[in-house]
Design a protein around this motif. Structure first.
Motif, PDB file in Angstrom:
ATOM      1  N   ARG A 146      -3.984  11.195  -5.051  1.00  0.00           N
ATOM      2  CA  ARG A 146      -5.299  11.719  -5.428  1.00  0.00           C
ATOM      3  C   ARG A 146      -5.144  13.004  -6.226  1.00  0.00           C
ATOM      4  NH1 ARG A 146      -7.379  12.313  -0.666  1.00  0.00           N
ATOM      5  NH2 ARG A 146      -8.375  10.271  -0.566  1.00  0.00           N
ATOM      6  N   GLU A 147      -4.234  13.892  -5.785  1.00  0.00           N
ATOM      7  CA  GLU A 147      -4.042  15.161  -6.483  1.00  0.00           C
ATOM      8  C   GLU A 147      -3.528  14.945  -7.903  1.00  0.00           C
ATOM      9  OE1 GLU A 147      -1.570  17.731  -4.175  1.00  0.00           O
ATOM     10  OE2 GLU A 147      -3.154  18.218  -2.734  1.00  0.00           O
ATOM     11  N   MET A 148      -2.767  13.868  -8.112  1.00  0.00           N
ATOM     12  CA  MET A 148      -2.238  13.570  -9.444  1.00  0.00           C
ATOM     13  C   MET A 148      -3.213  12.764 -10.299  1.00  0.00           C
ATOM     14  SD  MET A 148       1.750  12.661  -8.611  1.00  0.00           S
ATOM     15  CE  MET A 148       2.767  13.803  -7.662  1.00  0.00           C
ATOM     16  N   GLY A 149      -4.374  12.396  -9.724  1.00  0.00           N
ATOM     17  CA  GLY A 149      -5.370  11.640 -10.478  1.00  0.00           C
ATOM     18  C   GLY A 149      -5.037  10.172 -10.619  1.00  0.00           C
ATOM     19  N   ILE A 150      -4.163   9.648  -9.771  1.00  0.00           N
ATOM     20  CA  ILE A 150      -3.698   8.268  -9.879  1.00  0.00           C
ATOM     21  C   ILE A 150      -4.486   7.329  -8.970  1.00  0.00           C
ATOM     22  CG2 ILE A 150      -1.714   6.757  -9.401  1.00  0.00           C
ATOM     23  CD1 ILE A 150       0.076   9.129 -10.231  1.00  0.00           C
ATOM     24  N   LEU A 151      -4.855   7.795  -7.790  1.00  0.00           N
ATOM     25  CA  LEU A 151      -5.429   6.925  -6.773  1.00  0.00           C
ATOM     26  C   LEU A 151      -6.711   6.242  -7.235  1.00  0.00           C
ATOM     27  CD1 LEU A 151      -5.026   5.970  -3.829  1.00  0.00           C
ATOM     28  CD2 LEU A 151      -6.489   7.872  -3.123  1.00  0.00           C
ATOM     29  N   GLU A 152      -7.509   6.903  -8.050  1.00  0.00           N
ATOM     30  CA  GLU A 152      -8.820   6.377  -8.421  1.00  0.00           C
ATOM     31  C   GLU A 152      -8.761   5.081  -9.221  1.00  0.00           C
ATOM     32  OE1 GLU A 152     -10.702   8.477 -12.014  1.00  0.00           O
ATOM     33  OE2 GLU A 152      -9.318  10.002 -11.205  1.00  0.00           O
ATOM     34  N   TRP A 153      -7.590   4.760  -9.773  1.00  0.00           N
ATOM     35  CA  TRP A 153      -7.474   3.553 -10.584  1.00  0.00           C
ATOM     36  C   TRP A 153      -7.160   2.314  -9.756  1.00  0.00           C
ATOM     37  CZ3 TRP A 153      -9.712   4.477 -14.910  1.00  0.00           C
ATOM     38  CH2 TRP A 153      -9.690   5.778 -15.413  1.00  0.00           C
ATOM     39  N   PHE A 154      -6.967   2.483  -8.468  1.00  0.00           N
ATOM     40  CA  PHE A 154      -6.648   1.362  -7.590  1.00  0.00           C
ATOM     41  C   PHE A 154      -7.874   0.962  -6.767  1.00  0.00           C
ATOM     42  CE2 PHE A 154      -2.616   3.162  -8.650  1.00  0.00           C
ATOM     43  CZ  PHE A 154      -1.754   2.079  -8.725  1.00  0.00           C
ATOM     44  N   ASP A 155      -7.977  -0.325  -6.492  1.00  0.00           N
ATOM     45  CA  ASP A 155      -9.044  -0.838  -5.649  1.00  0.00           C
ATOM     46  C   ASP A 155      -8.851  -0.288  -4.237  1.00  0.00           C
ATOM     47  OD1 ASP A 155     -10.732  -2.296  -4.027  1.00  0.00           O
ATOM     48  OD2 ASP A 155     -10.231  -4.245  -4.883  1.00  0.00           O
ATOM     49  N   PRO A 156      -9.785   0.514  -3.713  1.00  0.00           N
ATOM     50  CA  PRO A 156      -9.610   1.104  -2.386  1.00  0.00           C
ATOM     51  C   PRO A 156      -9.384   0.054  -1.287  1.00  0.00           C
ATOM     52  CG  PRO A 156     -11.483   2.078  -3.523  1.00  0.00           C
ATOM     53  CD  PRO A 156     -11.056   0.903  -4.343  1.00  0.00           C
ATOM     54  N   ASN A 157      -9.904  -1.134  -1.489  1.00  0.00           N
ATOM     55  CA  ASN A 157      -9.757  -2.200  -0.506  1.00  0.00           C
ATOM     56  C   ASN A 157      -8.352  -2.805  -0.522  1.00  0.00           C
ATOM     57  OD1 ASN A 157     -10.849  -3.938   1.527  1.00  0.00           O
ATOM     58  ND2 ASN A 157     -11.026  -5.578   0.003  1.00  0.00           N
ATOM     59  N   ARG A 158      -7.539  -2.384  -1.499  1.00  0.00           N
ATOM     60  CA  ARG A 158      -6.201  -2.962  -1.643  1.00  0.00           C
ATOM     61  C   ARG A 158      -5.097  -1.906  -1.605  1.00  0.00           C
ATOM     62  NH1 ARG A 158      -7.058  -8.287  -3.291  1.00  0.00           N
ATOM     63  NH2 ARG A 158      -9.178  -8.651  -4.060  1.00  0.00           N
ATOM     64  N   VAL A 159      -5.413  -0.737  -1.080  1.00  0.00           N
ATOM     65  CA  VAL A 159      -4.406   0.316  -0.902  1.00  0.00           C
ATOM     66  C   VAL A 159      -3.927   0.236   0.547  1.00  0.00           C
ATOM     67  CG1 VAL A 159      -3.908   2.779  -1.002  1.00  0.00           C
ATOM     68  CG2 VAL A 159      -5.448   1.739  -2.689  1.00  0.00           C
ATOM     69  N   VAL A 160      -2.812  -0.446   0.755  1.00  0.00           N
ATOM     70  CA  VAL A 160      -2.310  -0.748   2.097  1.00  0.00           C
ATOM     71  C   VAL A 160      -1.117   0.151   2.400  1.00  0.00           C
ATOM     72  CG1 VAL A 160      -1.433  -2.549   3.639  1.00  0.00           C
ATOM     73  CG2 VAL A 160      -3.074  -3.128   1.826  1.00  0.00           C
ATOM     74  N   THR A 161      -1.157   0.811   3.551  1.00  0.00           N
ATOM     75  CA  THR A 161      -0.127   1.780   3.919  1.00  0.00           C
ATOM     76  C   THR A 161       0.531   1.395   5.238  1.00  0.00           C
ATOM     77  OG1 THR A 161      -1.549   3.204   5.253  1.00  0.00           O
ATOM     78  CG2 THR A 161      -1.604   3.537   2.850  1.00  0.00           C
ATOM     79  N   ALA A 162       1.529   2.182   5.629  1.00  0.00           N
ATOM     80  CA  ALA A 162       2.204   1.956   6.910  1.00  0.00           C
ATOM     81  C   ALA A 162       1.233   2.104   8.076  1.00  0.00           C
ATOM     82  CB  ALA A 162       3.363   2.941   7.068  1.00  0.00           C
ATOM     83  N   SER A 163       0.206   2.914   7.906  1.00  0.00           N
ATOM     84  CA  SER A 163      -0.795   3.069   8.967  1.00  0.00           C
ATOM     85  C   SER A 163      -1.496   1.749   9.242  1.00  0.00           C
ATOM     86  CB  SER A 163      -1.822   4.132   8.568  1.00  0.00           C
ATOM     87  OG  SER A 163      -1.197   5.372   8.293  1.00  0.00           O
ATOM     88  N   HIS A 164      -1.783   1.000   8.189  1.00  0.00           N
ATOM     89  CA  HIS A 164      -2.422  -0.306   8.356  1.00  0.00           C
ATOM     90  C   HIS A 164      -1.452  -1.303   8.983  1.00  0.00           C
ATOM     91  CE1 HIS A 164      -4.700   1.468   4.826  1.00  0.00           C
ATOM     92  NE2 HIS A 164      -5.639   1.316   5.756  1.00  0.00           N
ATOM     93  N   GLU A 170      -0.122  10.331   3.595  1.00  0.00           N
ATOM     94  CA  GLU A 170       0.980  10.614   2.679  1.00  0.00           C
ATOM     95  C   GLU A 170       0.887   9.809   1.390  1.00  0.00           C
ATOM     96  OE1 GLU A 170       4.659  10.248   4.952  1.00  0.00           O
ATOM     97  OE2 GLU A 170       3.514  10.895   6.696  1.00  0.00           O
ATOM     98  N   THR A 171       0.011   8.814   1.394  1.00  0.00           N
ATOM     99  CA  THR A 171      -0.253   8.040   0.184  1.00  0.00           C
ATOM    100  C   THR A 171      -1.423   8.637  -0.577  1.00  0.00           C
ATOM    101  OG1 THR A 171       0.514   6.022   1.296  1.00  0.00           O
ATOM    102  CG2 THR A 171      -0.785   5.743  -0.709  1.00  0.00           C
ATOM    103  N   HIS A 172      -2.519   8.879   0.117  1.00  0.00           N
ATOM    104  CA  HIS A 172      -3.749   9.312  -0.537  1.00  0.00           C
ATOM    105  C   HIS A 172      -3.647  10.717  -1.117  1.00  0.00           C
ATOM    106  CE1 HIS A 172      -6.761   6.260   1.399  1.00  0.00           C
ATOM    107  NE2 HIS A 172      -5.659   5.685   0.955  1.00  0.00           N
ATOM    108  N   VAL A 173      -3.080  11.673  -0.360  1.00  0.00           N
ATOM    109  CA  VAL A 173      -3.095  13.070  -0.802  1.00  0.00           C
ATOM    110  C   VAL A 173      -2.365  13.265  -2.133  1.00  0.00           C
ATOM    111  CG1 VAL A 173      -2.331  15.413  -0.263  1.00  0.00           C
ATOM    112  CG2 VAL A 173      -3.459  14.043   1.489  1.00  0.00           C
ATOM    113  N   PRO A 174      -1.082  12.894  -2.257  1.00  0.00           N
ATOM    114  CA  PRO A 174      -0.412  13.156  -3.529  1.00  0.00           C
ATOM    115  C   PRO A 174      -0.945  12.322  -4.694  1.00  0.00           C
ATOM    116  CG  PRO A 174       1.022  11.892  -2.080  1.00  0.00           C
ATOM    117  CD  PRO A 174      -0.158  12.320  -1.260  1.00  0.00           C
TER     118      PRO A 174
END
Length: 377
Positions: A255-273, A249-253
């Motif tokens: 990514r579709e909006m072109g926002i996710l790529e600007w964040f360090d993938p190693n620092r995208v922490v979600t409820a799943s983690h 629910e974090t990655h899909v929207p």
């Protein structure tokens, strides 16, 4: 001097409205669907139109009075909101059944409540409490009698069960089967039929749910957010996320909006983690915000062992180098636990009305929206 910036998602980048809609629909389904309690008084459908979604949200959260109250007590998880709201009405139903069924009705609250017990309550309600009326607004009045905050609110349901039904129980908690049932049903609504199996390992109980994941509402135009995060990255800031949303629910929207790529993938922490940390350290659960673990992991990186993140000494010595950007008191409390800076955005549920609260707690910065971050760096 700030070097790392960690962002919440809901209320900062994306509107919380669809999450609250899904929460209300989950409670509505579990109360009125024949697959759950099947109470009379409100016809259920798995494919409500927008006008019906608005109506059910207004009713379930008593024109957002219940929602605002839960948020004010530090609850930041929609799963917890659903569990609290539904469980309260379940206790009231057991209370209504007690005159007819005696101890059988209230003793059901003592042990775990899963689908089998919900089915039993449905049959009892059909036979002995056909006139039972859901009272959404009563939630606030009952919880206002106590001072329970954050995770304490979930176990406060045990006290309400004793006061209303005269039964002692410890069943109501985040580790209960009922909480899990609420969580899975919420995921059905938010993800929809096509995506939910990847999240909960099974298909929807009642097909027909399209989900809200592709119907997200950005708070700021995506192009302006892209420009903001691009600028921050070019200036050398490390960008991360600490969100109460699960990973999909974090990655899909974003990514579709072109926002996710600007964040360090190693620092995208979600409820799943965070759930993974809870499974490894169950004695520390729940660890949803205002617990700081999501931001601690964002600060250290996902490749940092959970054991190290849990034991990381707080407050940190370099607090002036880390900034958390969030919309809620839970985000603020997490930042204070870490000992870092906090910027409040007035784009959450309360909007500009939240300014007084953030001024009262002395947030380091208060921004009209996330774009204002450039003015404080």
């Amino acid at each position: 001097m700030i070097k790392t910036i960690l962002f919440d998602v809901d209320g900062v980048m994306l509107s919380e409205e669809r999450y609250f809609d899904a929460s209300a629909l989950t409670v509505w389904e579990m109360l009125y669907s024949p697959q759950y309690l099947g109470l009379k008084g409100d016809a259920f459908t798995a494919s409500p139109v927008e006008s019906q979604i608005r109506t059910e949200r207004e009713q379930v959260f008593a024109k957002d009075e219940v929602l605002n109250f839960i948020k004010s007590r530090g609850i930041n998880s929609n799963w917890d909101m659903v569990f609290l709201t539904f469980s309260y009405q379940l206790i009231r139903l057991a209370e209504a059944l007690k005159p007819k069924l005696g101890s059988d009705a209230v003793n059901l609250l003592v042990n775990q409540i899963g689908r089998e017990q919900v089915d039993q309550l449905r049959e009892w309600a059909k036979a002995h409490a056909a006139d039972f009326s859901v009272d959404y607004a009563a939630f606030t009045a009952d919880f206002a009698k106590g001072s329970a905050q954050k995770a304490e609110m979930l176990v406060y349901l045990n006290q309400i069960a004793e006061e209303r039904c005269g039964v002692q129980t410890q069943m109501f908690s985040r580790s209960s089967e009922l909480w899990q049932l609420c969580q899975e049903t919420f995921q059905e609504w938010y993800l929809g039929d096509e995506r939910v199996a990847d999240s909960i390992g099974r298909a929807t109980k009642q097909p027909g749910k399209t989900g809200f994941l592709t119907d997200e509402i950005p708070i700021v135009p995506p192009a302006e957010m892209i420009e903001l995060f691009k600028t921050l990255k070019e200036k050398g800031y490390t960008l991360g996320i600490g969100t109460g949303r699960p990973t999909i629910e974090t990655h899909v929207p974003l990514r579709e909006m072109g926002i996710l790529e600007w964040f360090d993938p190693n620092r995208v922490v979600t409820a799943s983690h965070v759930l993974e940390v809870e499974e490894e350290f169950p004695a520390l659960a729940p660890m949803s915000k205002p617990h700081p673990i999501s931001y601690v992991k964002g600060m250290l990186g996902l490749d940092t062992p959970n054991s190290e993140a849990v034991k990381f000494p707080l407050p940190i010595s370099n607090g002036e180098e880390v900034l958390i950007v969030g919309d809620s008191l839970a985000d603020f409390l997490a930042a204070r636990s870490i000992g870092c800076k906090f910027a409040a955005t007035l784009t959450g549920l309360s909007g500009q009305e939240a300014r007084a609260k953030f001024e009262e707690v002395k947030a380091d910065y208060i921004l009209d929206d996330v774009r204002g971050i450039l003015s404080i760096l």
